[in-house]
Design an enzyme around this catalytic site. Structure first.
Site, PDB file in Angstrom:
ATOM      1  N   ARG A  40      -1.264  -4.753  -6.285  1.00 15.38           N
ATOM      2  CA  ARG A  40      -0.968  -6.198  -6.289  1.00 15.38           C
ATOM      3  C   ARG A  40       0.302  -6.497  -7.058  1.00 15.38           C
ATOM      4  O   ARG A  40       0.457  -6.076  -8.203  1.00 15.38           O
ATOM      5  CB  ARG A  40      -2.116  -6.946  -6.972  1.00 15.38           C
ATOM      6  CG  ARG A  40      -3.093  -7.481  -6.005  1.00 15.38           C
ATOM      7  CD  ARG A  40      -4.148  -8.339  -6.722  1.00 15.38           C
ATOM      8  NE  ARG A  40      -5.425  -7.905  -6.229  1.00 15.38           N
ATOM      9  CZ  ARG A  40      -6.392  -7.365  -6.959  1.00 15.38           C
ATOM     10  NH1 ARG A  40      -6.268  -7.243  -8.258  1.00 15.38           N
ATOM     11  NH2 ARG A  40      -7.491  -6.954  -6.389  1.00 15.38           N
ATOM     12  N   HIS A  66       0.843  -1.198   0.000  1.00 14.68           N
ATOM     13  CA  HIS A  66       0.000   0.000   0.000  1.00 14.68           C
ATOM     14  C   HIS A  66       0.878   1.248   0.000  1.00 14.68           C
ATOM     15  O   HIS A  66       1.972   1.245   0.568  1.00 14.68           O
ATOM     16  CB  HIS A  66      -0.893   0.038   1.241  1.00 14.68           C
ATOM     17  CG  HIS A  66      -1.710  -1.203   1.420  1.00 14.68           C
ATOM     18  ND1 HIS A  66      -2.659  -1.613   0.521  1.00 14.68           N
ATOM     19  CD2 HIS A  66      -1.707  -2.135   2.398  1.00 14.68           C
ATOM     20  CE1 HIS A  66      -3.211  -2.734   0.949  1.00 14.68           C
ATOM     21  NE2 HIS A  66      -2.650  -3.074   2.085  1.00 14.68           N
ATOM     22  N   GLU A  78      -1.534  -0.220   8.096  1.00 15.98           N
ATOM     23  CA  GLU A  78      -2.515  -1.090   8.733  1.00 15.98           C
ATOM     24  C   GLU A  78      -1.893  -1.924   9.845  1.00 15.98           C
ATOM     25  O   GLU A  78      -0.671  -1.971   9.987  1.00 15.98           O
ATOM     26  CB  GLU A  78      -3.202  -1.993   7.694  1.00 15.98           C
ATOM     27  CG  GLU A  78      -2.272  -2.852   6.873  1.00 15.98           C
ATOM     28  CD  GLU A  78      -2.956  -3.462   5.638  1.00 15.98           C
ATOM     29  OE1 GLU A  78      -3.931  -2.880   5.113  1.00 15.98           O
ATOM     30  OE2 GLU A  78      -2.495  -4.515   5.184  1.00 15.98           O
ATOM     31  N   HIS A  92       3.330  -7.431   1.791  1.00 18.60           N
ATOM     32  CA  HIS A  92       2.700  -8.398   2.695  1.00 18.60           C
ATOM     33  C   HIS A  92       1.636  -9.227   1.990  1.00 18.60           C
ATOM     34  O   HIS A  92       1.140  -8.846   0.931  1.00 18.60           O
ATOM     35  CB  HIS A  92       2.056  -7.665   3.886  1.00 18.60           C
ATOM     36  CG  HIS A  92       0.995  -6.686   3.483  1.00 18.60           C
ATOM     37  ND1 HIS A  92       1.279  -5.407   3.091  1.00 18.60           N
ATOM     38  CD2 HIS A  92      -0.343  -6.810   3.373  1.00 18.60           C
ATOM     39  CE1 HIS A  92       0.158  -4.777   2.786  1.00 18.60           C
ATOM     40  NE2 HIS A  92      -0.848  -5.607   2.937  1.00 18.60           N
TER      41      HIS A  92
HETATM   42 ZN    ZN Z   1      -2.929  -4.987   2.958  1.00 15.80          ZN
END
Ligand code: ZN
Length: 325
Positions: free
Chosen positions: A199, A104, A121, A179
């Protein structure tokens, strides 16, 4: 008409995902048919706004709550997100299969879609099957060149750091950290209010429509952090009842884990709302003149002006607020 602050509960927004399953039924959620990967529990994001399901504000979206009561109820720090939305997005994830390898962006990435923030996150592992693993960061000495070459040669998995996980582990994933959650885990996720994912790899598998899902190699390569950005992992299993353990600290959220074994009272502050996620157990949440049952999977948004509240019963709780900057 002014309404007295009370803990808000929301109807979760369910998302079908190729990697989803049915495990969220075990967290008190009613699922539509299909492979359900994500329950957006508290969301003020255009891709899925949650609506209040209790009390006088029943039926209102979190976006409407923000417009009506945001400054007061979300607190001086909790209502200051750059994109004008509620600052956090709270999810439960059922990873019945591997999620894509992804990354991200940070807040100032110039390729961000309009209105989107970056996405830092954290995960708290609610359940993990024996042998469950996740992908978390890069192996040592992987730099931009090594990553680009590995992608070109279709061997990105060689560059990724895999770790075993168990229930109770907490991970902090700052924007830029590569991740992937992998099959066999159910996760509580607290993140910046953003839905921007790049992605890198999707195991060459078909998406829900039968076609491979889009990859975003160029953006990914630009946002991957090759230096240490503070990603961390914590085993929280020896926490004692009556203590609150900080399990993630970022500019966007402060998350603690607590074990309630009788009852415990605390106060909200005018600086930030508080989000309580019940990771496990059964009990009650009480405040001023009200009471709600609290069970595994429940999420509560406590307005900054709520004041004193009390948790009782036998509960494992994640408590989240917006920290001082
Ligand atoms: Zn994620």
């Amino acid at each position: 008409m002014s309404i007295k602050a009370y803990p808000l509960q929301f109807k979760a927004e369910m998302k079908e995902r190729i990697w989803g399953g049915r495990a969220l039924e075990g967290f008190g959620l009613e699922l539509p048919p299909g492979a359900i990967g994500e329950g957006w529990m508290i969301s003020d994001h255009p891709n899925g706004i949650t609506r209040v399901e209790n009390g006088p504000l029943k039926g209102l979206g979190l976006d409407q709550i923000r417009e009506k009561y945001g400054c007061e109820w979300f607190g001086t720090r909790g209502s200051a997100a750059g994109n004008g939305r509620f600052p956090l997005l709270i999810k439960l994830l059922d990873c019945n299969d591997d999620l894509s390898v992804q990354v991200h962006p940070v807040d100032d990435y110039e390729g961000l879609p309009k209105g989107e923030s970056g996405k830092t996150e954290m995960w708290y592992i609610l359940e993990a099957k024996p042998g469950a693993k996740i992908i978390y960061g890069l192996k040592e000495h992987i730099d931009a060149q090594a990553m680009a070459t590995a992608i070109e040669e279709d061997r990105i998995m060689d560059t990724l750091h895999e770790v075993s996980v168990k229930a109770g582990d907490a991970f902090y994933i700052p924007a830029g950290t590569v991740h992937a959650l992998c099959s066999g885990v159910v996760v509580a996720e607290i993140q910046q209010n953003s839905d921007t994912t790049y992605r890198l790899y999707d195991y060459d598998r078909p998406g829900l429509d039968g076609k491979p899902r889009e990859l975003h190699i160029k953006d990914s390569l630009q946002v991957i952090a090759y230096h240490d950005v503070g990603a961390s992992r914590m085993d929280t299993s020896d926490l004692q009842a009556g203590h609150w353990l900080t399990i993630a600290e970022s500019p966007y959220f402060h998350v603690e884990k607590g074990l309630i074994r009788d009852s415990e009272a605390a106060n909200t502050s005018i600086e930030s709302f508080i989000i309580l996620m019940i990771a496990e157990g059964e009990g009650h949440l009480r405040w001023g003149d009200g009471e709600l049952p609290a069970r595994t999977g429940d999420c509560f948004l406590l307005p900054a002006t709520l004041g004193r509240y009390e948790l009782s019963g036998s509960l494992t709780v994640l408590r989240c607020s917006v920290p001082a900057s």
